[in-house]
Write an enzyme that holds these catalytic residues in place. Structure first.
Site, PDB file in Angstrom:
ATOM      1  N   ASP A 185      -3.889  -4.063   2.527  1.00 16.76           N
ATOM      2  CA  ASP A 185      -3.720  -2.624   2.726  1.00 16.76           C
ATOM      3  C   ASP A 185      -5.066  -2.012   3.076  1.00 16.76           C
ATOM      4  O   ASP A 185      -6.043  -2.149   2.329  1.00 16.76           O
ATOM      5  CB  ASP A 185      -3.156  -1.983   1.467  1.00 16.76           C
ATOM      6  CG  ASP A 185      -1.679  -2.284   1.287  1.00 16.76           C
ATOM      7  OD1 ASP A 185      -0.914  -2.091   2.241  1.00 16.76           O
ATOM      8  OD2 ASP A 185      -1.292  -2.714   0.183  1.00 16.76           O
ATOM      9  N   ASP A 238       5.204  -4.143   5.826  1.00 15.13           N
ATOM     10  CA  ASP A 238       5.261  -3.280   4.639  1.00 15.13           C
ATOM     11  C   ASP A 238       5.445  -1.806   4.958  1.00 15.13           C
ATOM     12  O   ASP A 238       5.281  -0.955   4.096  1.00 15.13           O
ATOM     13  CB  ASP A 238       3.966  -3.475   3.816  1.00 15.13           C
ATOM     14  CG  ASP A 238       4.042  -2.822   2.442  1.00 15.13           C
ATOM     15  OD1 ASP A 238       5.139  -2.736   1.890  1.00 15.13           O
ATOM     16  OD2 ASP A 238       2.992  -2.395   1.927  1.00 15.13           O
ATOM     17  N   HIS A 298      -1.551  -9.895   3.566  1.00 14.20           N
ATOM     18  CA  HIS A 298      -1.391  -8.465   3.817  1.00 14.20           C
ATOM     19  C   HIS A 298      -2.501  -7.718   3.087  1.00 14.20           C
ATOM     20  O   HIS A 298      -2.599  -7.787   1.862  1.00 14.20           O
ATOM     21  CB  HIS A 298      -0.022  -8.018   3.324  1.00 14.20           C
ATOM     22  CG  HIS A 298       0.237  -6.560   3.507  1.00 14.20           C
ATOM     23  ND1 HIS A 298       0.204  -5.957   4.744  1.00 14.20           N
ATOM     24  CD2 HIS A 298       0.510  -5.581   2.630  1.00 14.20           C
ATOM     25  CE1 HIS A 298       0.462  -4.679   4.608  1.00 14.20           C
ATOM     26  NE2 HIS A 298       0.645  -4.412   3.336  1.00 14.20           N
ATOM     27  N   HIS A 315      -0.105   2.901   6.289  1.00 21.40           N
ATOM     28  CA  HIS A 315       1.160   3.174   5.602  1.00 21.40           C
ATOM     29  C   HIS A 315       1.055   3.419   4.095  1.00 21.40           C
ATOM     30  O   HIS A 315       2.095   3.584   3.435  1.00 21.40           O
ATOM     31  CB  HIS A 315       2.175   2.059   5.888  1.00 21.40           C
ATOM     32  CG  HIS A 315       1.804   0.722   5.313  1.00 21.40           C
ATOM     33  ND1 HIS A 315       1.419  -0.327   6.099  1.00 21.40           N
ATOM     34  CD2 HIS A 315       1.770   0.265   4.046  1.00 21.40           C
ATOM     35  CE1 HIS A 315       1.169  -1.377   5.335  1.00 21.40           C
ATOM     36  NE2 HIS A 315       1.369  -1.043   4.088  1.00 21.40           N
TER      37      HIS A 315
END
Length: 1009
Positions: free
Chosen positions: A261, A371, A259, A575
């Site tokens: 970001d 997430d 993951h 997000h």
């Protein structure tokens, strides 16, 4: 035996840490090192490699915050190491944990070709396997000294202008070493068995067998010569590792994953390098582990890699073609799904899916959002309209009040669309394949007896890093191991195929997937949120005006500009960006991007209007016709004038009365609204003795996650801001007259302008905000008895209770809305609309007179100190409208209206609309030219009231064909009643909240542009 097991666990932990793990690279030689520090921002690889170096040694300090140091290590493989596996061990000064949250590196060969990334759990570089002896070693490391942003306190490190220039790190081990594979394998054996022994209280016989085997293995190790005795120790473990799992064992489908970001505790430019480091690592790992499968979502990240690091992207493309590196997700970024507007949420899928189709020929069916901070109830229909059918998320496991009852289920949205959804019971999207995680997944799985398969996203993430060779080795041992779930590597599509095949009748969850945490993200960083809202509406107008200019005047449609601008807006809906939970650097760049988007889109709108008006057009304002405002460009000769001018008179006891013959609003001497009387229906809006337009201030120090969270206890203390510094009336060209109010509190000031137009109270609030750890709300108590209220979401609205009958309602004390909130009794309602706020709360009390007061409060500003200690400081402006007597149709219309921009120029004469729609419940969310440049006109509409609707859509141009399409403008089977009515247009029959995309083929004479 219980005490013996505890002793064995303690012994195992110490021997592993102090003796066995160090023996993996026991024999080593130092590497010579030199460094060049890049001034300012990162430089191209060739420049970094060619720059002059100065010597540096292990133990030296290096790396100012956000800096880049080019480190070169060199040496030679000793001749006596011939036949051995040799690795370079490069420790940049890593903390043993926090992969992706500190210094990182990308290793290059002498020719500048990338090798792999470096992080705390992956600090090795393979040099020779086997070595011949005497090989020269020369490696360059692009070392990023990203700061470890401390949780949870305020820090200057998130802003490069305040981060300072003191070195953050100290170089660790820089060596050539023999990699002892047998010792490394022993470590994996012991890690897996040690975890298994600890995690199986329900099978004491197996547990004791493992404990005794571990004990024998530890006894077989010579602690002064681990390398020579590793094989003997491994032999003691062969039998317990060979025992197969029971046939009914839970199956964990491991999916290689990192993951990343797209921005968070680092800026976008650093995300580009995180993607490069991670994908270089994973490409190398795929070559070494044939069973391994890796997946990456977020089309924007592939795009960033292709544009900035094409040589690494070429490796990714090759692995994608081989089926080992698997695209997933189908969105431009892993966006927040609460706050993006209808079209923006649709375009996340349009741009994401189109990228994967064009780049890889891959039709993505899975939505990958591990997430994201909860999911809006309008999302299932958007997912289905994009050609996706499945959703993965994990974040709901973070909820603090209620435990979600399913792990595999059908999620039903506001229109009835259902999406097969999985929520991994491993409870992390950064699974490291430790036995405790895998055991937890099996124990935690809530669908036992009906399903037996779950997914585990496996790899270091948030800051990237990905899967490691240790994770792959542990998964191999748990492939078929007694006492453990079975672990298999797969990709998301294969997992969902398995899950759907075995679970043919899963339970259904209706409505939003509300995260009982991170509620503050609906308010933090107001500038970012308002910039997003403004950009969304400007994009809608730009497409509408540009399409109209193309059809009416054959002007060129700005395909490239609109495509690029959409991607900028979508990127900043990530997000941790739109929710306001990133460092200062990120939000500074986001607000700059939104300002540039506004400039460019305004220019597109103005150019289209000039083109439509001809060369003699004057500087007139855009004035949409009342019935056609939401879908049709129209022109007028001047600014809009109210149909009912407002008259302001002095109240006898101080304050003012505002009256526009539709509503009468009374304002007391403190500038508070004490009455809002609907003159048409002879109905008071406010409860007896109540005051509206009430600013309220709360303390706001959540237990953790400052920018993310608002805890319920913030309500325990509230300060009503009732003192007015001034109260005045002034004339106004739009309303006739307005009331201005000034207030001050703490270090902040507020100026409000109240006006009446067309039966609505308009409230313009300017706040110069200089508070910390405070929460500002704007309250409107309403004399309405309602057990639920409507809150706008994508392509419709959802209902939430006003009561707290259950813990689920109790936990929903701060929620998201888009442009309106609506409350109603039969026959009469009130709407509160806004131009850029999202968080709100709705509460109800029963008065002594037995009447019900339902209070709506819009959340305006917060002042969290982490990760941006100066979040929200400075001037802000908010617009709200309180509309007594409004129904849902009114709320939808006025919600759009308050968000319309006002172009500085317009057309001199009215422009014929591209479409007219004869039912106000059917709203056009987009009017544009088809993306394939065919010249076709695309119209997207939805039913907005929540009921059945029939509407005649009349195109204002000649067309020769009509198709129902998906969001990507591809033909789909008809799931809506649509038929052509002669030359008059198309009649649609829509279900509640149904979304429909129509594609009109223009006649050949009109051509394509």
């Amino acid at each position: 035996m219980h005490d013996d097991r505890l002793l064995i666990e303690g012994r195992l932990a110490r021997v592993l840490a102090e003796r066995i793990v160090p023996a993996i690279h026991a024999e080593s030689r130092p590497l010579a090192a030199s460094v060049w520090v890049a001034p300012g921002e990162p430089v191209p690889v060739a420049e970094g490699i060619a720059a002059p170096r100065t010597p540096i040694e292990s133990g030296a300090r290096w790396g100012a915050p956000w800096g880049t140091s080019w480190l070169t290590v060199e040496g030679a493989v000793p001749v006596e190491w011939a036949g051995r596996v040799v690795e370079a061990v490069i420790d940049l000064g890593f903390d043993s944990g926090m992969a992706g949250f500190q210094c990182e590196g990308l290793v290059y060969r002498a020719d500048g070709s990338p090798v792999k990334g470096l992080h705390p759990q992956n600090s090795w570089v393979r040099v020779a396997a086997p070595a011949v002896g005497g090989e020269r070693v020369l490696l360059h490391v692009e070392a990023a000294s990203n700061p470890m942003v401390p949780f949870p306190g305020p820090t200057p490190l998130g802003d490069r202008t305040t981060a300072g220039d003191e070195p953050l790190y100290r170089l660790g081990r820089l060596e050539l070493a023999i990699f002892d594979e047998e010792v490394w394998e022993l470590v994996q054996d012991l890690e897996v068995l040690g975890e298994l022994m600890h995690e199986m209280p329900d099978n004491p016989a197996r547990r004791y067998d493992i404990a005794r085997a571990i004990e024998r293995a530890l006894d077989a190790i010579d602690l002064q010569n681990v390398n020579a005795t590793a094989s003997a120790a491994r032999a003691c473990l062969t039998e317990v590792l060979a025992a197969p799992a029971v046939p009914s064992a839970h199956t964990v489908c491991a999916v290689g994953h990192a993951h990343i970001d797209t921005a968070w505790l680092w800026p976008l430019r650093e995300t580009v390098r995180k993607i490069a480091r991670t994908t270089a690592n994973m490409s190398a790992l795929l070559a070494d582990a044939p069973e391994f499968v890796y997946t990456m979502s977020q089309a924007a990240q592939y795009d960033l890699l292709a544009r900035h690091r094409p040589e690494i992207y070429a490796k990714v493309r090759k692995a994608v073609q081989e089926g080992r590196f698997v695209p997933t997700g189908g969105m431009w970024v892993e966006a927040d799904t609460n706050m993006p507007g209808s079209e923006a949420m649709a375009r996340q899928f349009v741009h994401g899916k189109r990228f994967f189709l064009e780049e890889f020929g891959t039709e993505i069916r899975e939505v990958w959002l591990p997430d994201t901070f909860g999911f809006a109830a309008g999302l299932p229909q958007i997912i289905r309209a994009a050609g996706c059918t499945r959703l993965l998320t994990q974040k709901i496991s973070w909820s603090r009040t209620n435990q979600f009852p399913h792990h595999t289920f059908l999620w039903e949205g506001i229109d009835g669309t259902r999406i097969f959804t999985h929520f991994p019971p491993v409870d992390t999207y950064n699974c490291s394949m430790m036995g405790r995680e895998i055991a937890h997944a099996a124990r935690n799985f809530k669908d036992k007896g009906r399903a037996s398969t779950s997914l585990a996203p496996t790899g270091f993430g948030d800051g990237g890093g990905g899967t490691t060779r240790e994770m792959i080795a542990m998964a191999a041992r748990m492939r078929n191991l007694e006492g453990s779930p079975k672990v298999v590597w797969t990709d998301p599509a294969d997992f969902f195929d398995r899950a759907e095949a075995e679970y043919t009748d899963p339970p259904v969850w209706v409505g939003e997937l509300y995260l009982e945490l991170h509620r503050g993200t609906l308010t933090s960083q107001a500038g970012t949120k308002q910039g997003n809202r403004r950009s969304e509406h400007l994009l809608r107008e730009a497409e509408l005006w540009a399409a109209t200019a193309t059809v009416r005047t054959a002007a060129e449609y700005p395909y490239e500009d609109l495509d690029r601008i959409w991607k900028v807006v979508l990127l900043n809906q990530f997000h941790d960006v739109l929710p306001g939970s990133s460092i200062a650097w990120v939000h500074q760049e986001t607000e700059q991007a939104h300002a540039e988007v506004a400039r460019e889109l305004t220019a597109i709108i103005e150019q289209a209007q000039w083109t439509l008006g001809g060369e003699e057009a004057g500087p007139n304002l855009f004035n949409p016709a009342p019935h056609e405002w939401f879908s049709i460009p129209a022109g007028a000769a001047g600014p809009a004038q109210p149909h009912h001018p407002c008259v302001v008179t002095k109240r006898a006891e101080g304050g003012y009365v505002m009256d526009d013959s539709l509503i009468r609003v009374e304002i007391d001497a403190c500038g508070l609204v004490v009455s809002a009387f609907d003159l048409t229906r002879q109905r008071e809006t406010l409860p007896p003795g109540a005051t509206a337009n009430l600013l309220q201030l709360h303390p706001d120090l959540p237990n953790e996650w400052d920018a993310w969270d608002v805890d319920r206890f913030h309500r325990n203390r509230v300060t009503d801001l009732t003192d007015a510094d001034f109260l005045a009336v002034q004339p106004d060209s739009r309303s006739g007259a307005v009331v201005r109010i000034g207030r001050s509190f703490g270090s902040s000031t507020v100026e409000q302008t109240l006006s009446l137009r067309d039966g609505a109270l308009h409230i313009d609030t300017g706040v110069d905000w200089h508070e910390t750890e405070k929460f500002l709300k704007l309250a409107f108590p309403l004399d309405i008895h309602a057990d639920r209220y409507a809150s706008e979401t994508q392509f419709g609205h959802m209902f939430r209770p006003t009561h707290t009958n259950t813990s689920w309602e109790y936990a929903r004390f701060e929620a998201c809305n888009h442009r309106f909130i609506h409350l109603a009794e039969p026959g009469w309602g009130v709407a509160l609309v806004n131009d850029g706020t999202y968080g709100h709360d709705v509460t109800r009390t029963v008065r002594p007179d037995a009447g019900t007061t339902t209070t709506v409060r819009a959340s305006l500003l917060r002042a969290p100190r982490f990760p941006d200690p100066h979040a929200d400081q400075g001037p802000h402006r908010f617009r709200h409208m309180l509309i007594p007597g409004a129904n849902i149709t009114d709320a939808v219309r006025e919600g759009y209206r308050v968000n319309l921009t006002t172009p500085r120029r317009g057309v001199a004469t009215p422009v014929a609309p591209l479409f007219t729609i004869d039912n106000d419940a059917v709203v056009a969310s987009a009017i544009k030219l088809a993306d394939d440049r065919s010249g076709d006109i695309v119209l997207r509409v939805y039913e907005a009231d929540g009921g059945r609707a029939t509407a005649l859509i009349t195109p204002g141009f000649e067309y020769s064909g009509l198709q129902l399409c998906d969001l990507l403008e591809r033909p789909v089977p008809e799931d809506v009643s649509a038929h052509t009515e002669g030359d008059t247009g198309v009649r649609l029959q829509l279900r509640p909240f149904q979304l429909v995309t129509l594609r009109f083929t223009r006649t050949p004479a009109q051509g394509a542009h």
